[in-house]
Each structure stands twice: as structure tokens, then as C-alpha cells.
Motif scaffolding. Sequence first.
Motif, short mmCIF file in Angstrom:
data_model
loop_
_atom_site.label_atom_id
_atom_site.label_comp_id
_atom_site.label_asym_id
_atom_site.label_seq_id
_atom_site.Cartn_x
_atom_site.Cartn_y
_atom_site.Cartn_z
N VAL A 91 -36.06 -7.67 -21.65
CA VAL A 91 -34.92 -8.35 -21.04
C VAL A 91 -33.64 -7.79 -21.65
O VAL A 91 -33.51 -7.69 -22.88
N ALA A 150 -29.76 -12.34 -16.48
CA ALA A 150 -30.21 -11.21 -17.29
C ALA A 150 -31.31 -10.43 -16.56
O ALA A 150 -32.20 -11.03 -15.94
N LEU A 197 -39.73 -14.91 -25.24
CA LEU A 197 -38.98 -13.79 -25.81
C LEU A 197 -39.17 -13.74 -27.32
O LEU A 197 -39.27 -14.79 -27.98
N VAL A 217 -30.09 -8.10 -22.87
CA VAL A 217 -29.16 -9.12 -23.35
C VAL A 217 -28.18 -8.47 -24.31
O VAL A 217 -28.59 -7.89 -25.33
N VAL A 251 -34.56 -7.93 -16.03
CA VAL A 251 -35.86 -7.73 -16.67
C VAL A 251 -36.39 -6.35 -16.29
O VAL A 251 -36.34 -5.96 -15.11
N ARG A 272 -32.30 -4.58 -25.63
CA ARG A 272 -33.53 -4.85 -24.90
C ARG A 272 -34.40 -5.77 -25.77
O ARG A 272 -34.83 -5.36 -26.86
N ILE A 278 -33.71 -13.06 -14.75
CA ILE A 278 -33.82 -14.40 -15.32
C ILE A 278 -33.05 -15.38 -14.44
O ILE A 278 -31.93 -15.10 -14.00
N ALA A 332 -32.10 -15.46 -23.57
CA ALA A 332 -31.65 -14.76 -22.35
C ALA A 332 -31.21 -15.81 -21.34
O ALA A 332 -31.94 -16.77 -21.08
N ARG A 333 -30.05 -15.63 -20.77
CA ARG A 333 -29.50 -16.60 -19.83
C ARG A 333 -29.68 -16.13 -18.38
O ARG A 333 -30.08 -15.00 -18.12
#
Length: 395
Positions: A370, A327, A317, A372, A329, A376, A339, A323-324
Motif C-alpha cells: 500500500v 491509498a 498492514l 502511503v 494498492v 510502500r 483503500i 492507510a487511509r
Amino acid sequence: MSSESETETEIQTLPLDAWHRGKGARMVPFAGYAMPIQYAADHGGGIVAEHEWTREHAGLFDVSHMGQLMVTGENAAAALETLVPGAIASLKPGRVRYTLLLNEDGGVIDDLMVTNATPWIDGDEETGTEGHWGEPAYYLVVNGATKWDDIGHLREHLPDDVTLTHMDEQALIALQGPQAAAALTRVMRGVPESLVFMQSTTHDFGEWPLRVTRSGYTGEDGFEISVPAEFAQGLADRLCAEIEVRPAGLGARDSLRLEAGLPLYGHDMDENIDPVSADLTFALTKKRRETGGWMGHEPVAKVLEQGPEQKRVGLILEGRLPAREGAEVFVGDRQVGRITSGGFSPTLGHPIAMAYIDADHTGEGTALEVAVRNKRLAAKVAPMPFVPHRYYRGS
């Protein structure tokens, strides 16, 4: 390896619980146990500090929550081969293999390490008895949160002439890092030099009967040491007396395994995910992919032939915001994945993640986004491991 939510009444303590607390560990529930996530700063602690120390020196991790099992009997190898896709019968004494327990649909029940622990019986000159291999025995290390389900699954499917023993009086200590062998050599002379990656041996260290395996979950060289719980504190103290060794907790273990591209059961794979989609095809021994004879073979063979709909890949990223798990995509306005593990990489200095992505967007370098915190974040598919493995395979 796996975590789950637990109530206070369900939490068990590790054999080293008091030892961890004495070093200022912050304890959290994990896989049914109170586990150290990190240690106090005056013990060299903190997740990033413990991560970096393990990368440069040697970290000591308590992984006694894991399940340690022994499967014995003349037909033990053949019986295990009906349940896992790895080649067990050809595994030589002292060798270790990573494999998978699968359900009938080809989903991953658990990932595990299998060691051929068949003992060598010395001969006796007085009686004229020659040395020989004893009863076939296979030592299994399974995930802590799944071990009771694993035991139930194995007991249900193993034949009556094969014995399963839960080694619940054993602790398990992992010594990981580039200086692990140097430290362990001073504590146990001869053992590290005799082992390479994915080899295992027994060792009597004074009154402490040990099983020492050169393996681990950090991507670094290292060892996992099975020791009777009553001797675990003595061994931990002896190892931490070496200048290279400091205790390390779950936080560093997670960031290290993420950098190493190693999946975490219950997050990066589960019973709804097959080994091909999980990018674990290497765990399907090539010959056994064709011959079958193991639970879940037919659906897995179908995915091998047709290709998976989604695949586990690595992501890099941009920026510093990680990002956990969970998340989403995207490619443009279309969601193409999710994710499953993510965080900031202390070694690389930027966020990394693992994700399941639609197969047509898994090529290396593919540009993705992603979501978050209502933003984005730009990301791209990257090869794993993110940080090269440094396993010791011999000089």
C-alpha cells in the motif's frame, strides 16, 4: 453509513445537541448534521478511550441523523420487494433484515435495515373481538446523508396504495457493548431478555413510547432505540446514569465498525458498486437471486454468474502507520486496488483497512503493498471481521 462535505449554512442540529456540548463534545459536520466526534477527557472521552469502553462496557451513540421511515399498506411488502433483493414478505413481525436499495444498473443506492413493525391489535372480551395483526407496516432505518434521495426514490417507485412516512420527529440512540443489556435491563425491565439479534419490539417506558431493536454498527451486542425527540435527553440521561454507560462519538463508531468489517456507505460502496463486488451477497436472499423481480436483478445476476472484476476485502498492514481512504494498492509495479476505509485498530494494535482489489489478488494471505506517504507498506489480505462479532443470538 455516510459522510459528506457541507457548508455552515447546511448544518442541522440533533435533538441532543446541547446535551453533547454539555459533555464537552467536539462537534463536526457529518451527513448534514453537527455530530459529536469525541467527548472531553473529564467525561471519559477521546476516540480510543470511547472505543475501548464500548468494547468492554457500553457506549451510548447518538445516531439521530439516520432516516427513520415507515412504509404501510396491504401491499407494502410486495412493493418493497420490487426495490430491494431481500425477502420482505416472509419477514415475521418483530424481525429485522439488512438489505439494499439498488438502481437499475445494480449499483447500491443505500444499505438499510427493514423491520416488520406490523402492530398486534388486542382483542376485546366485551365486544367479542379477537386479537389480530393490524395493517402491514415496515420500519426502515436508512443512512443520514442519503435519506432524502432514498425518500425520493421510494416515493417515485412505491404504488399509490402504499404510504411512506418520514418519522422526522424521532431521535435514535444506539447503546452498544457487552454490558449494554445489563444496563438496559435496569432501565427497562424485561425488554433485553425478550430480544435476540435482529429482533425489534415496541415498549412504553413511562411517557416515552419507544421502539427497541437488538442490533447496531459496532460488532458488539447492543440496541438501537427510537424515541420521540422531546424525550431523547431524558432517555440519554437515564442510560448514562448506569455505571456501565458512557457517551461515545463518531470517531469510536468508525473504528469499531472498521474492526467489525462493516462497510460505510459513500466510502466502501456507492451507486457504482454492485452488492457482489461489495461482498454483500448475503443480503441477496438466495431464492430471490433466482426469481428476480427486484430493481437491478439482471446486472447483479450477471456479476454473480461471471464473478466481479474487483472485490471488497480486508487488509492487515505491517508496522503502525495506517492507510487511509484513497491509498493505492500494488502488486509489484501494477496497481491492483484502492483503500476505501482504513485506520489503526485499538483492539488489535496494528493498522487495518478495507479495499477493492482485482479479483485474482483477493485470496486470503495474498501479499500486497500500500502506497502511503511515498512509502510502500507491506500488507496481506485478511478475513473480516477483524474482531469477531459478539451479537446476542440467544443462550
